[in-house]
Scaffold this motif. Structure first.
Motif, PDB file in Angstrom:
ATOM      1  N   ARG A   1      28.610   4.795  20.978  1.00 23.11           N
ATOM      2  CA  ARG A   1      28.678   3.678  19.752  1.00 23.11           C
ATOM      3  C   ARG A   1      29.803   2.643  20.275  1.00 23.11           C
ATOM      4  NH1 ARG A   1      28.034   8.569  17.796  1.00 23.11           N
ATOM      5  NH2 ARG A   1      26.200   8.975  16.564  1.00 23.11           N
ATOM      6  N   THR A   2      29.665   1.546  19.641  1.00 27.36           N
ATOM      7  CA  THR A   2      30.772   0.693  20.045  1.00 27.36           C
ATOM      8  C   THR A   2      32.328   1.179  19.815  1.00 27.36           C
ATOM      9  OG1 THR A   2      29.068  -1.101  19.821  1.00 27.36           O
ATOM     10  CG2 THR A   2      31.497  -1.938  20.046  1.00 27.36           C
ATOM     11  N   THR A   3      32.265   1.775  18.503  1.00 23.29           N
ATOM     12  CA  THR A   3      33.667   2.183  18.099  1.00 23.29           C
ATOM     13  C   THR A   3      34.254   3.544  18.443  1.00 23.29           C
ATOM     14  OG1 THR A   3      32.433   3.314  16.244  1.00 23.29           O
ATOM     15  CG2 THR A   3      33.288   0.951  15.897  1.00 23.29           C
TER      16      THR A   3
ATOM     17  N   ARG B   1      24.555   2.794  23.766  1.00 24.46           N
ATOM     18  CA  ARG B   1      24.277   1.532  23.069  1.00 24.46           C
ATOM     19  C   ARG B   1      25.198   0.298  23.399  1.00 24.46           C
ATOM     20  NH1 ARG B   1      23.834   3.352  16.804  1.00 24.46           N
ATOM     21  NH2 ARG B   1      21.950   4.714  17.105  1.00 24.46           N
ATOM     22  N   ASP B   2      26.228   0.635  24.119  1.00 29.35           N
ATOM     23  CA  ASP B   2      27.166  -0.488  24.754  1.00 29.35           C
ATOM     24  C   ASP B   2      28.018  -0.245  25.745  1.00 29.35           C
ATOM     25  OD1 ASP B   2      28.414  -2.864  24.596  1.00 29.35           O
ATOM     26  OD2 ASP B   2      29.645  -2.466  22.734  1.00 29.35           O
TER      27      ASP B   2
ATOM     28  N   PHE C   1      29.220   3.475  26.365  1.00 29.52           N
ATOM     29  CA  PHE C   1      29.365   3.999  24.999  1.00 29.52           C
ATOM     30  C   PHE C   1      28.148   4.743  24.253  1.00 29.52           C
ATOM     31  CE2 PHE C   1      32.541   1.043  26.124  1.00 29.52           C
ATOM     32  CZ  PHE C   1      33.715   1.315  25.688  1.00 29.52           C
TER      33      PHE C   1
END
Length: 114
Positions: free
Chosen positions: A59-61, A41-42, A57
């Motif tokens: 997810r970004t986190t 997603r990123d 990534f």
């Protein structure tokens, strides 16, 4: 296409490692296919003095699932390209970008029953 003239560096070597246009095109093509498949997603790009890194990534986190690293200083030794996993383990290393990206591209293949 324009001509890019780098700033002169004191020791004759570039002050920053970067990706060439064809390298970045190949990496972003893979990234786009992984996004379309719902895996990533990123992304982030880091251009440093010794290494250029493309991190993908889920997810970004989170930590990056994969990092594609270019280290020109290893060109004559193990190869300047490396595929690094989420926990920092080098999954593949080589002199050419294509074979280094192969383990990620295999994730996109699906079995088709006839």
């Amino acid at each position: 296409m324009g001509i890019v003239t780098p700033f002169p560096s004191p020791h004759g070597k570039p002050s920053q490692v970067g990706f060439e246009r064809l390298e970045l095109t190949r990496i972003l093509d893979l990234y786009g296919r992984m996004v379309a498949a719902g895996h990533w997603r990123d992304y982030a790009i880091e251009l440093g003095r010794d290494v250029a890194v493309f991190a993908a990534f889920r997810r970004t986190t989170e930590r990056p699932e994969f990092r594609i690293e270019k280290r020109p200083s290893l060109r004559g030794k193990q190869g300047m390209w490396a595929l690094v996993g989420e926990h920092g383990v080098v999954l593949k290393r080589g002199h050419d970008l294509g074979p280094v990206l192969a383990p990620v591209e295999r994730r996109l293949m699906k079995v088709v029953e006839g």
